[in-house]
Design a protein around this motif. Structure first.
Motif, PDB file in Angstrom:
ATOM      1  N   TYR A 133       0.870  -1.172   0.000  1.00 41.16           N
ATOM      2  CA  TYR A 133       0.000   0.000   0.000  1.00 41.16           C
ATOM      3  C   TYR A 133       0.907   1.222   0.000  1.00 41.16           C
ATOM      4  O   TYR A 133       1.737   1.385   0.887  1.00 41.16           O
ATOM      5  CB  TYR A 133      -0.934  -0.012   1.210  1.00 41.16           C
ATOM      6  N   VAL A 134       0.762   2.060  -1.042  1.00 43.54           N
ATOM      7  CA  VAL A 134       1.595   3.252  -1.200  1.00 43.54           C
ATOM      8  C   VAL A 134       0.697   4.484  -1.233  1.00 43.54           C
ATOM      9  O   VAL A 134      -0.464   4.409  -1.639  1.00 43.54           O
ATOM     10  CB  VAL A 134       2.475   3.172  -2.469  1.00 43.54           C
ATOM     11  N   GLY A 135       1.224   5.608  -0.825  1.00 48.27           N
ATOM     12  CA  GLY A 135       0.438   6.833  -0.736  1.00 48.27           C
ATOM     13  C   GLY A 135      -0.272   7.185  -2.036  1.00 48.27           C
ATOM     14  O   GLY A 135       0.342   7.235  -3.098  1.00 48.27           O
ATOM     15  N   ALA A 136      -1.579   7.438  -1.937  1.00 49.01           N
ATOM     16  CA  ALA A 136      -2.388   7.811  -3.098  1.00 49.01           C
ATOM     17  C   ALA A 136      -2.804   9.276  -3.034  1.00 49.01           C
ATOM     18  O   ALA A 136      -3.100   9.876  -4.053  1.00 49.01           O
ATOM     19  CB  ALA A 136      -3.638   6.936  -3.174  1.00 49.01           C
ATOM     20  N   SER A 137      -2.842   9.836  -1.838  1.00 48.62           N
ATOM     21  CA  SER A 137      -3.264  11.226  -1.675  1.00 48.62           C
ATOM     22  C   SER A 137      -2.179  11.981  -0.920  1.00 48.62           C
ATOM     23  O   SER A 137      -1.283  11.378  -0.326  1.00 48.62           O
ATOM     24  CB  SER A 137      -4.583  11.286  -0.903  1.00 48.62           C
ATOM     25  N   ALA A 138      -2.288  13.297  -0.937  1.00 47.66           N
ATOM     26  CA  ALA A 138      -1.270  14.126  -0.288  1.00 47.66           C
ATOM     27  C   ALA A 138      -1.081  13.756   1.182  1.00 47.66           C
ATOM     28  O   ALA A 138       0.043  13.759   1.684  1.00 47.66           O
ATOM     29  CB  ALA A 138      -1.636  15.603  -0.416  1.00 47.66           C
ATOM     30  N   ILE A 139      -2.167  13.392   1.882  1.00 47.16           N
ATOM     31  CA  ILE A 139      -2.034  13.085   3.306  1.00 47.16           C
ATOM     32  C   ILE A 139      -1.285  11.782   3.568  1.00 47.16           C
ATOM     33  O   ILE A 139      -0.875  11.523   4.699  1.00 47.16           O
ATOM     34  CB  ILE A 139      -3.398  13.063   4.025  1.00 47.16           C
ATOM     35  N   ARG A 140      -1.085  10.968   2.538  1.00 47.95           N
ATOM     36  CA  ARG A 140      -0.337   9.720   2.705  1.00 47.95           C
ATOM     37  C   ARG A 140       0.976   9.723   1.936  1.00 47.95           C
ATOM     38  O   ARG A 140       1.642   8.710   1.818  1.00 47.95           O
ATOM     39  CB  ARG A 140      -1.181   8.507   2.317  1.00 47.95           C
ATOM     40  N   LEU A 141       1.362  10.889   1.437  1.00 46.31           N
ATOM     41  CA  LEU A 141       2.703  11.038   0.886  1.00 46.31           C
ATOM     42  C   LEU A 141       3.646  11.376   2.041  1.00 46.31           C
ATOM     43  O   LEU A 141       3.201  11.817   3.102  1.00 46.31           O
ATOM     44  CB  LEU A 141       2.727  12.133  -0.178  1.00 46.31           C
ATOM     45  N   PRO A 142       4.949  11.182   1.862  1.00 42.49           N
ATOM     46  CA  PRO A 142       5.888  11.439   2.955  1.00 42.49           C
ATOM     47  C   PRO A 142       5.882  12.883   3.440  1.00 42.49           C
ATOM     48  O   PRO A 142       5.693  13.821   2.660  1.00 42.49           O
ATOM     49  CB  PRO A 142       7.247  11.094   2.333  1.00 42.49           C
ATOM     50  N   LEU A 143       6.084  13.033   4.732  1.00 48.27           N
ATOM     51  CA  LEU A 143       6.327  14.326   5.347  1.00 48.27           C
ATOM     52  C   LEU A 143       7.820  14.615   5.187  1.00 48.27           C
ATOM     53  O   LEU A 143       8.660  13.760   5.499  1.00 48.27           O
ATOM     54  CB  LEU A 143       5.972  14.298   6.838  1.00 48.27           C
ATOM     55  N   LEU A 144       8.147  15.788   4.691  1.00 49.97           N
ATOM     56  CA  LEU A 144       9.542  16.191   4.544  1.00 49.97           C
ATOM     57  C   LEU A 144       9.891  17.193   5.634  1.00 49.97           C
ATOM     58  O   LEU A 144       9.225  18.221   5.779  1.00 49.97           O
ATOM     59  CB  LEU A 144       9.782  16.827   3.175  1.00 49.97           C
ATOM     60  N   VAL A 145      10.906  16.888   6.402  1.00 50.34           N
ATOM     61  CA  VAL A 145      11.425  17.804   7.420  1.00 50.34           C
ATOM     62  C   VAL A 145      12.850  18.134   6.985  1.00 50.34           C
ATOM     63  O   VAL A 145      13.670  17.232   6.825  1.00 50.34           O
ATOM     64  CB  VAL A 145      11.387  17.167   8.822  1.00 50.34           C
ATOM     65  N   GLY A 147      13.576  18.987   4.109  1.00 49.43           N
ATOM     66  CA  GLY A 147      13.690  18.472   2.741  1.00 49.43           C
ATOM     67  C   GLY A 147      13.803  16.970   2.626  1.00 49.43           C
ATOM     68  O   GLY A 147      13.902  16.448   1.518  1.00 49.43           O
ATOM     69  N   ASN A 148      13.795  16.250   3.756  1.00 50.09           N
ATOM     70  CA  ASN A 148      13.959  14.795   3.735  1.00 50.09           C
ATOM     71  C   ASN A 148      12.821  14.074   4.435  1.00 50.09           C
ATOM     72  O   ASN A 148      12.310  14.563   5.454  1.00 50.09           O
ATOM     73  CB  ASN A 148      15.275  14.404   4.430  1.00 50.09           C
ATOM     74  N   PRO A 149      12.450  12.880   3.928  1.00 51.59           N
ATOM     75  CA  PRO A 149      11.464  12.064   4.651  1.00 51.59           C
ATOM     76  C   PRO A 149      12.033  11.651   6.003  1.00 51.59           C
ATOM     77  O   PRO A 149      13.248  11.535   6.177  1.00 51.59           O
ATOM     78  CB  PRO A 149      11.275  10.832   3.759  1.00 51.59           C
ATOM     79  N   VAL A 150      11.150  11.430   6.959  1.00 47.78           N
ATOM     80  CA  VAL A 150      11.564  11.027   8.308  1.00 47.78           C
ATOM     81  C   VAL A 150      11.224   9.545   8.479  1.00 47.78           C
ATOM     82  O   VAL A 150      10.052   9.163   8.462  1.00 47.78           O
ATOM     83  CB  VAL A 150      10.849  11.870   9.384  1.00 47.78           C
ATOM     84  N   ARG A 151      12.253   8.732   8.649  1.00 47.56           N
ATOM     85  CA  ARG A 151      12.042   7.288   8.794  1.00 47.56           C
ATOM     86  C   ARG A 151      11.355   6.964  10.113  1.00 47.56           C
ATOM     87  O   ARG A 151      11.678   7.533  11.158  1.00 47.56           O
ATOM     88  CB  ARG A 151      13.369   6.538   8.708  1.00 47.56           C
ATOM     89  N   VAL A 152      10.437   6.022  10.047  1.00 40.60           N
ATOM     90  CA  VAL A 152       9.766   5.517  11.248  1.00 40.60           C
ATOM     91  C   VAL A 152      10.807   4.935  12.207  1.00 40.60           C
ATOM     92  O   VAL A 152      10.677   5.061  13.422  1.00 40.60           O
ATOM     93  CB  VAL A 152       8.687   4.473  10.855  1.00 40.60           C
TER      94      VAL A 152
END
Length: 181
Positions: A133-145, A147-152
């Protein structure tokens, strides 16, 4: 049930015929989520989960929050050079339908074949083009802090809600979305 050579009763292994490998990251790899899916959405049958090493893929925090509990969910992103351990569900078609409902397939997440990275099972078998399951909408795209995604793996859920950043324009994955029937 059957008996082993020492006379102990052993459950029969689940029937794996027709099951589909689905990369499970974030809450989908959590046993309590499986219980919730059973109680809330009617998940049935044995949940068969395998251990996998994922190269070039990472679970990262999504830009939006879940409506049910205001927590920030995980989403999948391409991350060259990163190696993480995740689970792979061997899901029946019925279990996949339950996951579709839970994940908001076609709205919040897409079910897709992921061509980016490599998913290797504990026995060394590589799963080409694993489902996820991969992000389909903006709310499920990565958050960039910064400029970079934040790993779980780097920031726990308790701190993820306080993260402030921008929504990525893409997850960076090469995928083929599986259209709903």
């Amino acid at each position: 049930m059957h008996f082993d050579g020492a006379g102990y009763e052993v459950p029969d292994p689940p029937d794996l015929e027709g099951r589909l490998p689905v990369l499970a990251y974030g809450s989908n790899a959590c046993p309590s989520k499986i219980t919730w899916l059973r109680e809330t959405l009617g998940l049935t049958g044995a949940v068969t989960v395998l251990h996998a090493k994922c190269t070039g893929l990472a679970a990262v925090w999504a830009s939006g929050r879940r409506v049910v509990d205001d927590q920030r969910p995980a989403t999948l992103a391409a991350m060259p050079g990163v190696v993480e351990e995740h689970a792979v569900w061997l899901a029946t078609p019925e279990q996949l339908r339950v996951l579709d409902v839970c994940e908001g397939r076609g709205h919040r997440y897409h079910l897709a074949r992921v061509h980016t990275g490599e998913v290797t099972l504990a026995n060394g078998a590589v799963l080409p083009d694993v489902l996820a399951y991969v992000g389909a909408s903006a709310i499920r795209l990565p958050l960039l802090v910064g400029g970079n995604p934040v790993r779980v793996a780097d920031v726990p859920q308790a701190q993820a809600g306080a993260l402030i950043g921008e929504t990525a324009t893409t997850h960076g994955l090469s995928v083929t979305v599986i259209e709903t029937e």
